[in-house]
Structures are given as structure tokens and as C-alpha cells.
Write a protein that holds these residues in place. Structure first.
Motif, PDB file in Angstrom:
ATOM      1  N   GLY A 111      10.995   2.263  -0.204  1.00 13.66           N
ATOM      2  CA  GLY A 111      10.597   2.990   1.125  1.00 13.66           C
ATOM      3  C   GLY A 111      10.278   1.707   2.184  1.00 13.66           C
ATOM      4  O   GLY A 111       9.773   1.927   3.368  1.00 13.66           O
ATOM      5  N   ILE A 112      10.198   0.367   1.822  1.00 11.56           N
ATOM      6  CA  ILE A 112      10.476  -0.590   2.682  1.00 11.56           C
ATOM      7  C   ILE A 112      11.557  -0.874   3.536  1.00 11.56           C
ATOM      8  O   ILE A 112      12.269  -1.568   3.003  1.00 11.56           O
ATOM      9  N   THR A 113      11.672  -0.409   4.867  1.00  9.04           N
ATOM     10  CA  THR A 113      13.146  -0.662   5.429  1.00  9.04           C
ATOM     11  C   THR A 113      13.052  -1.482   6.529  1.00  9.04           C
ATOM     12  O   THR A 113      14.414  -1.829   6.893  1.00  9.04           O
ATOM     13  N   GLN A 114      12.002  -2.057   6.830  1.00  8.06           N
ATOM     14  CA  GLN A 114      12.132  -2.978   7.883  1.00  8.06           C
ATOM     15  C   GLN A 114      11.894  -4.406   7.465  1.00  8.06           C
ATOM     16  O   GLN A 114      10.994  -4.551   6.164  1.00  8.06           O
TER      17      GLN A 114
ATOM     18  N   VAL B 196       1.061  -1.266   0.137  1.00  6.89           N
ATOM     19  CA  VAL B 196      -0.043   0.162   0.139  1.00  6.89           C
ATOM     20  C   VAL B 196       0.698   1.175   0.131  1.00  6.89           C
ATOM     21  O   VAL B 196       2.266   1.236   0.450  1.00  6.89           O
ATOM     22  N   PRO B 197       0.460   2.315  -0.317  1.00  7.95           N
ATOM     23  CA  PRO B 197       0.907   3.605  -0.426  1.00  7.95           C
ATOM     24  C   PRO B 197       1.498   3.966   1.317  1.00  7.95           C
ATOM     25  O   PRO B 197       0.817   3.564   2.162  1.00  7.95           O
ATOM     26  N   ALA B 198       2.860   4.332   1.382  1.00  9.46           N
ATOM     27  CA  ALA B 198       3.295   4.647   2.913  1.00  9.46           C
ATOM     28  C   ALA B 198       2.542   5.701   3.472  1.00  9.46           C
ATOM     29  O   ALA B 198       2.503   5.906   4.811  1.00  9.46           O
ATOM     30  N   SER B 199       2.133   6.423   2.631  1.00  7.93           N
ATOM     31  CA  SER B 199       1.181   7.738   2.982  1.00  7.93           C
ATOM     32  C   SER B 199      -0.166   7.382   3.520  1.00  7.93           C
ATOM     33  O   SER B 199      -0.773   8.178   4.058  1.00  7.93           O
TER      34      SER B 199
ATOM     35  N   LEU C 244       5.822   0.131  -8.698  1.00 12.11           N
ATOM     36  CA  LEU C 244       5.043   0.772  -8.003  1.00 12.11           C
ATOM     37  C   LEU C 244       5.972   1.862  -6.994  1.00 12.11           C
ATOM     38  O   LEU C 244       5.545   2.624  -6.995  1.00 12.11           O
ATOM     39  N   GLY C 245       7.093   1.191  -6.577  1.00 13.88           N
ATOM     40  CA  GLY C 245       7.730   1.774  -5.680  1.00 13.88           C
ATOM     41  C   GLY C 245       8.541   2.893  -6.385  1.00 13.88           C
ATOM     42  O   GLY C 245       9.066   3.821  -5.521  1.00 13.88           O
TER      43      GLY C 245
END
Length: 328
Positions: free
Chosen positions: A251-254, A129-132, A211-212
């Protein structure tokens, strides 16, 4: 020495006979090729290019086979094998289990026609999903617009529907729904027509990378409680962790806890053992080619490819694995 005179008509007849013989030989050789239908995957996924790579390996190493690739999907492929419309097909351990037990999409029509040929790579559930957005779990998607895989696709049935079920939800609980292939789902999220897209596919997934590139993303985790319920629905699921550095640029850092179902190559029981033996030998010995399509195949070993997860081997595949010392 006497000279034998040959008339022009005789020469023409000899040349014509020779031409016909050569043509007949060529036709006979062409007719000796065994046609093999390989049902692959949907547009935009990894299964179609991987099937093309596998078919090229087989066709180049086994001249008497002609493997033709057709579009498909895990559920579609099992149905095509069940109804004698395909010789080979990609699938997933969970789908094969449902087909054998007559569950899910195969309710009332169990089949044992699909037999194991080779294991390829982890097929990982990835829901982004969008991080926002404020979406942190699948329950948060209630009433929200969602981009879904096409009906009949495994990612819809064994991914979305199963996850919704273990959360006491159904597809009806989601908001506006658009069904389509991987790339169209990504486009829907990019265009703000949907807030989520989820698929079973390789890591890294092309749709996540695509998408990213347009927006920072969040990948939805699957909790231990959810996974325990998923295992009750289908024992073929396997826990999987997407490493923290996999999608850091998206944006996915974990690290993300999710689940997977191995991608396997199945063959119809009606396909001759001799043909499947040749196919198995070719794909195992030519496995170095697949990393060009799926990076996770780079270091795959024959022993890993022979791992059948408890499924019945096709007699042709079993013969090769025994000869190669991979089965006792």
C-alpha cells in the motif's frame, strides 16, 4: 628367521596406548579452538540470521575458531563488549558514537573498547501505520496505542525516543504501550491493539511485509526539519529514501524520506588482533553468502565493507584491510 612371540597382554597395552594417544591428540586439537562470542540481535530481526551466516562463514574458513552466536541488540551488544561479555557484536554508528562519548544509555560510562571490524548495510528507520488511520506524523500518535521495541533496544532509544524528542514529546505522550520484539509488534497492529510500529532494520523489512499482508499501510516520513534536529542529537544519522516501488504491494506507493544508521560489526579491544584478522579476512572474502539473508548485501564490495565512518579500526581488521590494499 626367528619369530618373536608377543603376549596378548603386551598387545592390549600397545593398543591401549595408541588409543589414548589418539584421544589425547583429539582433545588437544579441540582445545586449540578459540571460542568467540558473537552478540547478535533480537528475535524476529535480520541481525540474528545474518550473525548465523557470518559465524558459519568464519567457522568454515577458520577451523581454529568457534564462533557462538548469542541474542542481543545494538545497545545490549555495546554493553556486553564494554563489560567483557562478548568478543563481537552488531551495532550502529549512532550507538557507537553514544558509547564513546558517554551519552544516552551510556551516560556516565563512556567506553572505547568497541573497535570497528566491518560495515554491512543501511539500517533504516521505518515507522508504519494502517493506511486507513488518520495518522500522518509522529505528533498524531499522541494518546494512541503504540507497539514499541523492547526496552534497551536501539529502535526504541535512537528511533522512537529521538523522534519524539525533536517533536517536543516523550514516550509518556503516547497512549497504551506494548513492548516486544519485531514480530509481536506487528501482531499488535494486526490485532488492532496498536496503531503503529517502528524499527531500524533492512529494506525491505520483514515486519512491514508481514503487516502489509494483512492491511494496506502508510509509512511516516521524517521531514527535513526533524532530520536536522536528529543530526544535532547524533551526527551518525544519515538521510535515506525508501524507493516508491519497495512496498507497493503493501500500500505504500510513493517514496518515503527517512533516515538510517549503518549496521557495523564491532569487536572488543581485548579480542586478539590475530583472531580479528582471521575473522575480517573470512567475512570479507566470504561476503557472497550474506545476500541469502539480507538482499542488500548482494552487491557489497570489500571497499564498502572497510568503510569505518570515522571509527577506530580494530588492529586485526586494520591489518587485513592494509594487506588487501583497502587502506593506505
Amino acid at each position: 628367521m626367528s619369530i618373536v612371540k608377543v603376549s596378548p597382554t603386551c598387545v592390549v597395552r600397545v593398543l591401549l596406548a595408541a588409543t589414548l594417544t589418539i584421544a589425547a591428540t583429539g582433545i588437544a586439537q579441540a582445545q586449540q579452538k578459540t571460542e568467540v562470542i558473537f552478540s547478535a540481535g533480537p528475535t524476529g530481526g535480520s541481525w540474528t540470521p545474518l550473525a548465523a551466516s557470518v559465524s558459519q562463514v568464519i567457522n568454515s574458513r577458520v577451523p581454529d575458531l568457534n564462533v557462538a552466536v548469542e541474542p542481543g541488540a545494538a545497545l545490549v551488544n555495546m554493553e556486553k563488549i564494554r563489560t567483557d561479555k562478548a568478543d563481537l557484536g552488531w551495532s550502529m554508528t549512532t550507538v557507537v558514537a553514544d558509547a564513546r562519548e558517554g551519552k544516552g544509555q551510556f551516560a556516565g560510562k563512556p567506553t572505547d573498547k568497541a573497535l570497528f571490524v566491518a560495515n554491512f548495510y543501511p539500517n533504516v528507520w521505518q515507522l508504519v501505520v494502517p493506511a486507513s488511520s488518520d495518522i500522518k506524523s509522529i505528533k498524531d500518535l499522541k494518546g494512541k496505542p503504540v507497539a514499541l521495541p523492547a526496552r534497551g533496544n536501539t529502535s526504541l532509544a535512537a528511533g522512537w525516543e529521538y523522534l519524539l524528542k525533536v517533536n517536543d514529546m516523550t514516550l509518556a505522550d503516547l497512549g497504551p504501550k506494548s513492548y516486544g520484539h519485531v514480530s509481536s509488534n506487528a501482531d499488535a497492529v494486526k490485532n488492532r491493539q496498536a496503531v503503529a510500529s517502528g524499527w531500524f532494520t533492512v529494506v525491505p523489512a520483514s515486519f512491514v511485509l508481514d503487516l502489509g499482508s494483512a492491511m494496506p499501510l502508510r509509512m511516516i516520513q521524517v521531514s527535513d526539519a526533524e532530520f536536522a534536529e536528529l543530526k544535532k542529537l547524533n551526527a551518525g544519522f544519515v538521510r535515506h529514501t525508501v524507493k516508491a516501488d519497495t512496498y507497493k504491494e503493501q500500500g505504500i506507493t510513493q517514496e518515503v524520506l527517512t533516515f538510517q544508521s549503518p549496521t557495523v560489526l564491532m569487536a572488543s579491544s581485548r579480542t586478539s588482533p590475530e583472531v580479528v584478522y582471521k575473522i575480517t579476512k573470512a567475512i570479507i572474502e566470504g561476503r557472497g553468502e550474506y545476500a541469502n539473508v539480507v538482499k542488500t548485501m548482494k552487491d557489497i564490495t570489500p571497499a564498502e565493507m572497510s568503510q569505518n565512518f570515522g571509527m577506530a579500526y580494530h588492529p586485526g581488521a586494520e591489518k587485513y584491510y592494509r594487506e588487501a590494499g583497502l587502506l593506505k
